[in-house]
Enzyme design. Structure first.
Site, PDB file in Angstrom:
ATOM      1  N   GLY A  14       0.812  -1.219   0.000  1.00 24.06           N
ATOM      2  CA  GLY A  14       0.000   0.000   0.000  1.00 24.06           C
ATOM      3  C   GLY A  14       0.840   1.261   0.000  1.00 24.06           C
ATOM      4  N   ALA A  17       2.831   2.752  -5.240  1.00 26.21           N
ATOM      5  CA  ALA A  17       2.548   1.799  -6.317  1.00 26.21           C
ATOM      6  C   ALA A  17       1.216   1.088  -6.074  1.00 26.21           C
ATOM      7  CB  ALA A  17       3.683   0.782  -6.431  1.00 26.21           C
ATOM      8  N   SER A  40       0.665  -3.474   5.305  1.00 22.06           N
ATOM      9  CA  SER A  40       1.036  -3.699   6.688  1.00 22.06           C
ATOM     10  C   SER A  40       1.541  -2.402   7.300  1.00 22.06           C
ATOM     11  CB  SER A  40       2.129  -4.777   6.735  1.00 22.06           C
ATOM     12  OG  SER A  40       2.821  -4.697   7.950  1.00 22.06           O
ATOM     13  N   VAL A  48       9.811   7.889   0.537  1.00 22.41           N
ATOM     14  CA  VAL A  48      10.473   8.924  -0.249  1.00 22.41           C
ATOM     15  C   VAL A  48       9.860   8.855  -1.642  1.00 22.41           C
ATOM     16  CG1 VAL A  48      12.694   9.281   0.887  1.00 22.41           C
ATOM     17  CG2 VAL A  48      12.367   7.284  -0.540  1.00 22.41           C
ATOM     18  N   ALA A  51       9.528  13.844  -5.945  1.00 20.49           N
ATOM     19  CA  ALA A  51       9.586  14.645  -7.166  1.00 20.49           C
ATOM     20  C   ALA A  51       9.015  13.821  -8.307  1.00 20.49           C
ATOM     21  CB  ALA A  51      11.027  15.028  -7.461  1.00 20.49           C
ATOM     22  N   LYS A  79       6.737  21.852  -9.989  1.00 20.33           N
ATOM     23  CA  LYS A  79       8.103  21.538 -10.442  1.00 20.33           C
ATOM     24  C   LYS A  79       8.195  21.797 -11.948  1.00 20.33           C
ATOM     25  CE  LYS A  79      11.247  17.671 -11.146  1.00 20.33           C
ATOM     26  NZ  LYS A  79      11.524  16.247 -10.978  1.00 20.33           N
ATOM     27  N   VAL A 186       1.649 -10.306   4.944  1.00 18.94           N
ATOM     28  CA  VAL A 186       1.698 -11.556   4.181  1.00 18.94           C
ATOM     29  C   VAL A 186       2.897 -12.365   4.685  1.00 18.94           C
ATOM     30  CG1 VAL A 186       2.061 -12.550   1.883  1.00 18.94           C
ATOM     31  CG2 VAL A 186       0.627 -10.508   2.146  1.00 18.94           C
ATOM     32  N   THR A 345      11.978   9.277 -11.949  1.00 19.93           N
ATOM     33  CA  THR A 345      11.243   8.443 -12.893  1.00 19.93           C
ATOM     34  C   THR A 345      10.445   7.305 -12.254  1.00 19.93           C
ATOM     35  OG1 THR A 345      13.390   7.373 -13.211  1.00 19.93           O
ATOM     36  CG2 THR A 345      12.631   8.830 -14.959  1.00 19.93           C
ATOM     37  N   ILE A 347       7.942   6.962  -9.905  1.00 15.51           N
ATOM     38  CA  ILE A 347       6.475   7.011  -9.842  1.00 15.51           C
ATOM     39  C   ILE A 347       5.921   6.934 -11.264  1.00 15.51           C
ATOM     40  CG2 ILE A 347       4.473   8.418  -9.169  1.00 15.51           C
ATOM     41  CD1 ILE A 347       6.145   9.405  -6.780  1.00 15.51           C
TER      42      ILE A 347
HETATM   43  C1  FAD Z   1      16.064   7.257  -1.990  1.00 19.94           C
HETATM   44  C2  FAD Z   1      14.861   7.206  -2.869  1.00 19.94           C
HETATM   45  C3  FAD Z   1      14.383   8.390  -3.438  1.00 19.94           C
HETATM   46  C4  FAD Z   1      13.285   8.350  -4.296  1.00 19.94           C
HETATM   47  N1  FAD Z   1      12.862   9.508  -4.895  1.00 19.94           N
HETATM   48  C5  FAD Z   1      11.900   9.448  -5.838  1.00 19.94           C
HETATM   49  C6  FAD Z   1      11.477  10.609  -6.534  1.00 19.94           C
HETATM   50  O1  FAD Z   1      11.932  11.716  -6.262  1.00 19.94           O
HETATM   51  N2  FAD Z   1      10.527  10.462  -7.471  1.00 19.94           N
HETATM   52  C7  FAD Z   1       9.973   9.258  -7.777  1.00 19.94           C
HETATM   53  O2  FAD Z   1       9.148   9.172  -8.693  1.00 19.94           O
HETATM   54  N3  FAD Z   1      10.314   8.151  -7.092  1.00 19.94           N
HETATM   55  C8  FAD Z   1      11.258   8.219  -6.156  1.00 19.94           C
HETATM   56  N4  FAD Z   1      11.608   7.097  -5.469  1.00 19.94           N
HETATM   57  C9  FAD Z   1      10.872   5.863  -5.699  1.00 19.94           C
HETATM   58  C10 FAD Z   1       9.557   5.928  -4.977  1.00 19.94           C
HETATM   59  O3  FAD Z   1       9.757   6.111  -3.598  1.00 19.94           O
HETATM   60  C11 FAD Z   1       8.782   4.622  -5.192  1.00 19.94           C
HETATM   61  O4  FAD Z   1       8.781   4.316  -6.545  1.00 19.94           O
HETATM   62  C12 FAD Z   1       7.381   4.767  -4.772  1.00 19.94           C
HETATM   63  O5  FAD Z   1       7.302   5.272  -3.482  1.00 19.94           O
HETATM   64  C13 FAD Z   1       6.674   3.439  -4.831  1.00 19.94           C
HETATM   65  O6  FAD Z   1       7.108   2.639  -3.792  1.00 19.94           O
HETATM   66  P1  FAD Z   1       6.383   1.244  -3.624  1.00 19.94           P
HETATM   67  O7  FAD Z   1       4.942   1.503  -3.420  1.00 19.94           O
HETATM   68  O8  FAD Z   1       6.798   0.373  -4.728  1.00 19.94           O
HETATM   69  O9  FAD Z   1       7.046   0.636  -2.314  1.00 19.94           O
HETATM   70  P2  FAD Z   1       6.849   0.979  -0.756  1.00 19.94           P
HETATM   71  O10 FAD Z   1       6.556   2.412  -0.524  1.00 19.94           O
HETATM   72  O11 FAD Z   1       8.028   0.394  -0.067  1.00 19.94           O
HETATM   73  O12 FAD Z   1       5.559   0.176  -0.324  1.00 19.94           O
HETATM   74  C14 FAD Z   1       5.603  -1.199  -0.078  1.00 19.94           C
HETATM   75  C15 FAD Z   1       4.298  -1.629   0.532  1.00 19.94           C
HETATM   76  O13 FAD Z   1       4.298  -3.040   0.669  1.00 19.94           O
HETATM   77  C16 FAD Z   1       3.856  -3.384   1.969  1.00 19.94           C
HETATM   78  N5  FAD Z   1       4.418  -4.676   2.334  1.00 19.94           N
HETATM   79  C17 FAD Z   1       5.696  -5.088   2.216  1.00 19.94           C
HETATM   80  N6  FAD Z   1       5.815  -6.354   2.681  1.00 19.94           N
HETATM   81  C18 FAD Z   1       4.589  -6.737   3.077  1.00 19.94           C
HETATM   82  C19 FAD Z   1       4.068  -7.918   3.664  1.00 19.94           C
HETATM   83  N7  FAD Z   1       4.839  -8.954   3.952  1.00 19.94           N
HETATM   84  N8  FAD Z   1       2.753  -7.950   3.929  1.00 19.94           N
HETATM   85  C20 FAD Z   1       1.938  -6.893   3.663  1.00 19.94           C
HETATM   86  N9  FAD Z   1       2.380  -5.769   3.125  1.00 19.94           N
HETATM   87  C21 FAD Z   1       3.691  -5.682   2.844  1.00 19.94           C
HETATM   88  C22 FAD Z   1       4.352  -2.232   2.835  1.00 19.94           C
HETATM   89  O14 FAD Z   1       3.654  -2.160   4.056  1.00 19.94           O
HETATM   90  C23 FAD Z   1       4.025  -1.054   1.923  1.00 19.94           C
HETATM   91  O15 FAD Z   1       2.670  -0.711   2.048  1.00 19.94           O
HETATM   92  C24 FAD Z   1      12.664   7.126  -4.572  1.00 19.94           C
HETATM   93  C25 FAD Z   1      13.098   5.952  -3.946  1.00 19.94           C
HETATM   94  C26 FAD Z   1      14.193   5.989  -3.115  1.00 19.94           C
HETATM   95  C27 FAD Z   1      14.666   4.727  -2.467  1.00 19.94           C
END
Ligand code: FAD
Length: 501
Positions: A14, A17, A40, A48, A51, A79, A186, A345, A347
């Site tokens: 959640g 993505a 979770s 993070v 941008a 931006k 999970v 890139t 998001i």
């Molecule tokens: C240093 C850094 C800087 C960034 N800056 C940018 C930026 O400026 N612009 C940009 O577009 N992107 C940026 N990103 C990327 C951006 O943060 C991610 O692409 C975006 O937040 C999507 O993250 P996510 O949802 O894939 O993962 P996460 O935010 O990590 O979410 C993972 C989810 O999975 C859940 N989960 C994990 N394991 C389990 C489990 N076992 N059971 C149930 N739930 C679980 C967690 O609770 C959470 O809800 C950056 C990333 C990093 C590391």
């Protein structure tokens, strides 16, 4: 709907993505689908990702989201591009501004006219012809489709947003009749014996959740795509060597810049992102060349205003999954890969992954032709972004640290080598098919990094000297006048989308 239609979609994760996938799928496919999103609170999100690039506005349009409402909810700002400091040489600075630069004449791209003028002794840089760049220099912002009544395109913008709030904002835009949130962790994944497809996931309390299609948005851990399906990962550290980041918020400072700053440091680079209530800062670095303590000290020494927390550490490996769609599982966000945030890139890759999934939406037969095409297009998109990012590191003249000396030796991906050779010899740039970055984006970073074309296109000589001077002066005048009418960025935000907190 037929018997093979997909009815149950399970999203694990959640973060941005997961909630973006839930919101867009439920809007596109409506009540044909039941979507369950498992997240979770105990694990939390990466938090993070502040941008964005202008394509994010399509998400708002598709979901019927009012831009000002989104910015209020996420403490967001506007931006117009990214300012790169100290990348080519210490003391150098250039912009990667969104939007067009200048105007093509007939078949010929604008840069050839600018190059010709420069060869005649005009010292003005390319950004004199970019409305976004001029607005950045003046810290101004306004929504503007066109520059007056001229053919010049106006402001093209994206956002800076509070990453923690954006996912929650998208959650509120999910249709509750279609999307159900399940709090839980999970702990197990069951595969079908016959074909290795995912049958169900099991939560800590023992509850089992079955589905037809599983979307892995579990972040770096890639719980389904890697943990269960062992898809494997292509490691791109030989091209993009940074592997750690520290993020820290700091007090809001004035002026509130309408752009992201990316300043090179001895073993990586630092971002500054202005939000309404604070600034986001981060230091991306390569652990081979700098210790975590040094990286934290450098970050804290370079934040504007007081830091509001201790730096948060993140580790990553640049690269991508060998298949982002494997069997009945599609990985989005950090679960699909990560190429560091230099051009904001990630998001966008979530967004384009979802639209690709919608275009190739399968039924329960999961024909291989669909997933093959999805994976082909995804790899194309990732690899072209990778090459664009490599350009920033590889085309450096810095030799003041072991990291930068290492970067100057990075093996050049073929596509990048081709792009550089063509631009150097003739000032020509051709976007490769549907790749994300446009000719104008490539041009700014190539010039900013000191790649100089040997000549302009002969067609640019068809214009007389006086005509050329008039053509360029007119563009500068129109842009100058338009920027002068814009309010300051802070004022625009205060008047249109000031957040409550
Ligand atoms: C240093 C850094 C800087 C960034 N800056 C940018 C930026 O400026 N612009 C940009 O577009 N992107 C940026 N990103 C990327 C951006 O943060 C991610 O692409 C975006 O937040 C999507 O993250 P996510 O949802 O894939 O993962 P996460 O935010 O990590 O979410 C993972 C989810 O999975 C859940 N989960 C994990 N394991 C389990 C489990 N076992 N059971 C149930 N739930 C679980 C967690 O609770 C959470 O809800 C950056 C990333 C990093 C590391």
């Amino acid at each position: 709907m037929n018997e093979a239609s997909i009815r149950n979609v399970v999203i694990v994760g959640g973060g941005t993505a997961g909630w973006m996938a839930a919101a867009l799928l439920s809007r596109a496919l409506g009540q044909q689908l039941q979507i369950r999103l498992i997240e979770s609170d105990e694990i939390g999100i990466v938090g993070v990702g502040e941008a964005t690039i202008p394509q994010i506005r399509h998400v708002n349009q598709f979901l019927g989201i009012d831009e000002d409402e989104m910015l209020r909810a996420t403490h967001g700002t506007f931006k117009l591009g990214i300012q790169f400091n100290d990348w080519r040489r210490i003391g150098d600075s250039y912009l990667h501004a969104f939007g067009d630069i200048g105007l093509p004449l007939g078949l010929l791209a604008f840069q050839h006219y600018w190059l010709r003028s420069r060869q005649r002794g005009d010292a003005r840089d390319l950004w004199a012809y970019s409305i976004n760049a001029q607005a950045c220099h003046a810290n101004r912002f306004a929504r503007m489709e066109r520059v007056g009544s001229s053919p010049l395109t106006g402001i093209r913008h994206a956002y800076h947003i509070d990453a923690g709030l954006y996912g929650q904002f998208l959650r509120r835009h999910c249709d509750p009749r279609t999307v159900q949130r399940i709090e839980g962790k999970v702990v197990d994944v069951t595969l079908r014996a016959a074909d290795g497809f995912i049958e169900s996931v099991t939560l800590q309390g023992g509850e089992t959740i079955a589905g037809d299609l599983f979307i892995d948005c579990s972040g770096f851990r890639g719980l389904l795509i890697e943990g269960a399906l062992k898809t494997r990962y292509d490691n791109w550290q030989r091209w993009l060597p940074c592997d750690r980041a520290l993020a820290v918020p700091s007090e809001r400072v004035e002026p509130m810049r309408p752009y992201t700053q990316a300043s090179a440091r001895p073993a990586g680079w630092q971002w500054r992102i202005p939000l309404q209530h604070r600034s986001g800062n981060g230091h991306v670095y390569c652990s081979q060349f700098m210790s975590d303590d040094e990286a934290a000290a450098l970050l804290l020494a370079n934040v504007e205003g007081h830091a509001l927390a201790e730096p948060r550490a993140l580790r990553f490996t640049t690269g991508m999954r060998r298949q982002c769609w494997n069997r009945n599982c599609v990985a989005l966000g950090l679960a699909s890969g990560f190429m560091e945030p230099l051009e904001s890139t990630s998001i966008h890759l979530v967004q384009s992954g979802i639209s690709r999934l919608l275009a190739l939406f399968p039924d329960c037969r999961f024909e291989a032709a669909l997933s093959d095409e999805y994976n082909r297009q995804t790899r194309f998109e990732y690899e072209h972004i990778r090459d664009f990012l490599v350009l920033h590191y590889r085309a450096t003249e810095r030799d003041d640290s072991a990291f930068w000396r290492h970067c100057a030796q990075i093996e050049m991906p073929d596509g990048l080598a081709r792009m550089l050779a063509l631009f150097r010899s003739s000032g020509q740039i051709f976007r490769d098919g549907e790749e994300l970055f446009t000719e104008v984006g490539w041009m700014q970073v190539m010039l900013g990094q000191g790649i100089e074309p040997a000549r302009h296109h002969p067609l640019a000589d068809a214009l007389g000297d006086a005509e050329l001077d008039g053509f360029l002066a007119n563009i500068r005048t129109l842009i100058g006048r338009a920027v002068a009418t814009m309010p300051g960025h802070s004022r625009f935000v205060a008047e249109h989308c000031r957040s409550a907190g």
